[in-house]
Design an enzyme around this catalytic site. Structure first.
Site, short mmCIF file in Angstrom:
data_model
loop_
_atom_site.label_atom_id
_atom_site.label_comp_id
_atom_site.label_asym_id
_atom_site.label_seq_id
_atom_site.Cartn_x
_atom_site.Cartn_y
_atom_site.Cartn_z
N ASP A 50 0.83 -1.21 0.00
CA ASP A 50 0.00 0.00 0.00
C ASP A 50 0.87 1.26 0.00
O ASP A 50 0.36 2.38 -0.09
CB ASP A 50 -1.00 0.00 1.16
N SER A 51 2.20 1.09 0.00
CA SER A 51 3.10 2.22 -0.24
C SER A 51 2.79 2.86 -1.58
O SER A 51 3.15 4.01 -1.83
CB SER A 51 4.57 1.76 -0.20
N ASP A 89 -1.13 -6.13 -0.11
CA ASP A 89 -1.46 -5.51 1.18
C ASP A 89 -2.96 -5.30 1.32
O ASP A 89 -3.59 -4.78 0.40
CB ASP A 89 -0.81 -4.12 1.25
N LYS A 119 -1.11 -9.38 2.99
CA LYS A 119 -0.34 -8.91 4.15
C LYS A 119 -1.21 -7.95 4.93
O LYS A 119 -1.99 -7.20 4.34
CB LYS A 119 0.94 -8.19 3.69
N GLU A 121 -1.05 -5.35 8.65
CA GLU A 121 -0.21 -4.77 9.69
C GLU A 121 -0.78 -5.06 11.07
O GLU A 121 -1.99 -4.95 11.28
CB GLU A 121 -0.11 -3.25 9.50
N GLU A 188 9.52 -4.11 10.09
CA GLU A 188 9.88 -2.79 9.56
C GLU A 188 10.33 -1.85 10.67
O GLU A 188 9.71 -1.78 11.74
CB GLU A 188 8.67 -2.17 8.83
O1 KIV Z 1 3.57 -1.08 1.55
C1 KIV Z 1 4.73 -1.51 1.46
O2 KIV Z 1 5.42 -1.29 0.46
C2 KIV Z 1 5.26 -2.29 2.57
C3 KIV Z 1 6.72 -2.54 2.59
C4 KIV Z 1 7.40 -1.31 3.01
C5 KIV Z 1 7.08 -3.70 3.42
O3 KIV Z 1 4.53 -2.66 3.44
#
Ligand code: KIV
Length: 277
Positions: A50-51, A89, A119, A121, A188
């Site tokens: 989600d970056s 994510d 994924k 968090e 992280e």
């Molecule tokens: O969203 C993302 O790119 C991430 C990485 C920084 C692990 O969660």
């Protein structure tokens, strides 16, 4: 990865899990089909992170991206890859309310993209949700330490584990996520020794970002590593290329050619007699 007939086979979550303590896992983010095509031959795992909210859409945090957007990018990455394990994510607001909400979101991601895992968090507080997903056969990549989706509530993007309380909390998170059935864990933004200790303690691979060389794998945001995202460069990023500068040079050269009428040449045009090309 090749199967016994020499054909390319996609790396599974079990393959990733089996790499605990072995050759480190090489992982990068990917958000588009062309980038996935470039990265796929080299990576064990591609994360549709989600970056992309910040890197692609220019948002200030990762919290603004929708599930629909993550699904579109996940499907694009699957179209561009055949080998790497692909994980999407779950974005902010799509899984935290209840295990049932998380299941509905994860189900959509898997069904509409074909990726292998999601994924999410969180540590101890997300263990019940991770257990619910894994019990239903949904593979989960955990994410502990610095949590970008929650950073605003936790006083910003701060390195975790600097004090005793923080250290114990992240250790407990690593254990809870492992016991809940995650196949691997992203760590992280922690102090180095904490990431190392978690790696030595938990039974599943750890994938570090701003963590420790002792982790079972490493991940970076591709646009950071390739010099495409230049708003800021975190300390933990190593730049492997300066593609932003290449783009700048290419755009400058193209604009100059257009303004000088040296592009297009007749060789780029249709219906031009061969002797004029
Ligand atoms: O969203 C993302 O790119 C991430 C990485 C920084 C692990 O969660």
């Amino acid at each position: 990865m090749n199967d016994p007939k020499g054909e390319i086979r996609r790396i599974s979550v079990s393959d990733i899990q089996a790499r605990k303590g072995g050759v480190p896992l090489a992982c990068l983010t990917a958000y588009s089909k062309p980038m996935a095509q470039w990265l796929d031959p080299h990576m064990d795992l591609l994360l549709v992170g989600d970056s992309l909210a910040m890197v692609i859409y220019g948002m200030e945090t990762t919290r603004g991206v929708t599930l629909d957007a993550m699904i579109n990018h996940g499907a694009a990455v699957m179209r561009g890859s055949e080998r790497a394990c692909v994980v999407v994510d779950l974005p902010h607001g799509t899984y935290e309310d209840s295990p049932q909400q998380a299941y509905a979101s994860a189900r959509r991601v898997l069904d509409e993209t074909g990726v292998q895992a999601v994924k999410l968090e969180g540590g101890v507080e997300m263990a019940e949700t991770i257990r619910h997903l894994t019990d239903q056969g949904i593979a989960v990549l955990g994410h502990i330490g610095l949590l970008p989706q929650k950073a605003e509530n936790r006083g910003g993007f701060k390195i975790q584990g600097r004090d005793d309380e923080g250290w114990k909390r992240v250790m407990a998170d690593g254990q809870a996520v492992t016991e809940a059935g995650a196949f691997a864990i992203v760590i992280e933004g922690t102090v180095e020794a904490l990431a190392r200790e978690i790696t030595e303690t938990v039974a599943v691979p750890t994938i570090g970002i701003g963590a420790s060389p002792g982790c079972d794998g490493q991940i970076l945001v591709t646009d950071d590593a390739l010099g495409l995202f230049s708003d800021f460069t975190p300390t933990f990023v190593k730049r492997y290329a300066e593609l932003g500068e290449d783009i700048n040079r290419a755009a400058e050269a193209y604009a100059a050619d257009v303004r000088a009428r040296s592009f297009p040449g007749l060789e780029h045009c249709f219906g031009v007699p061969k002797d004029k090309k």
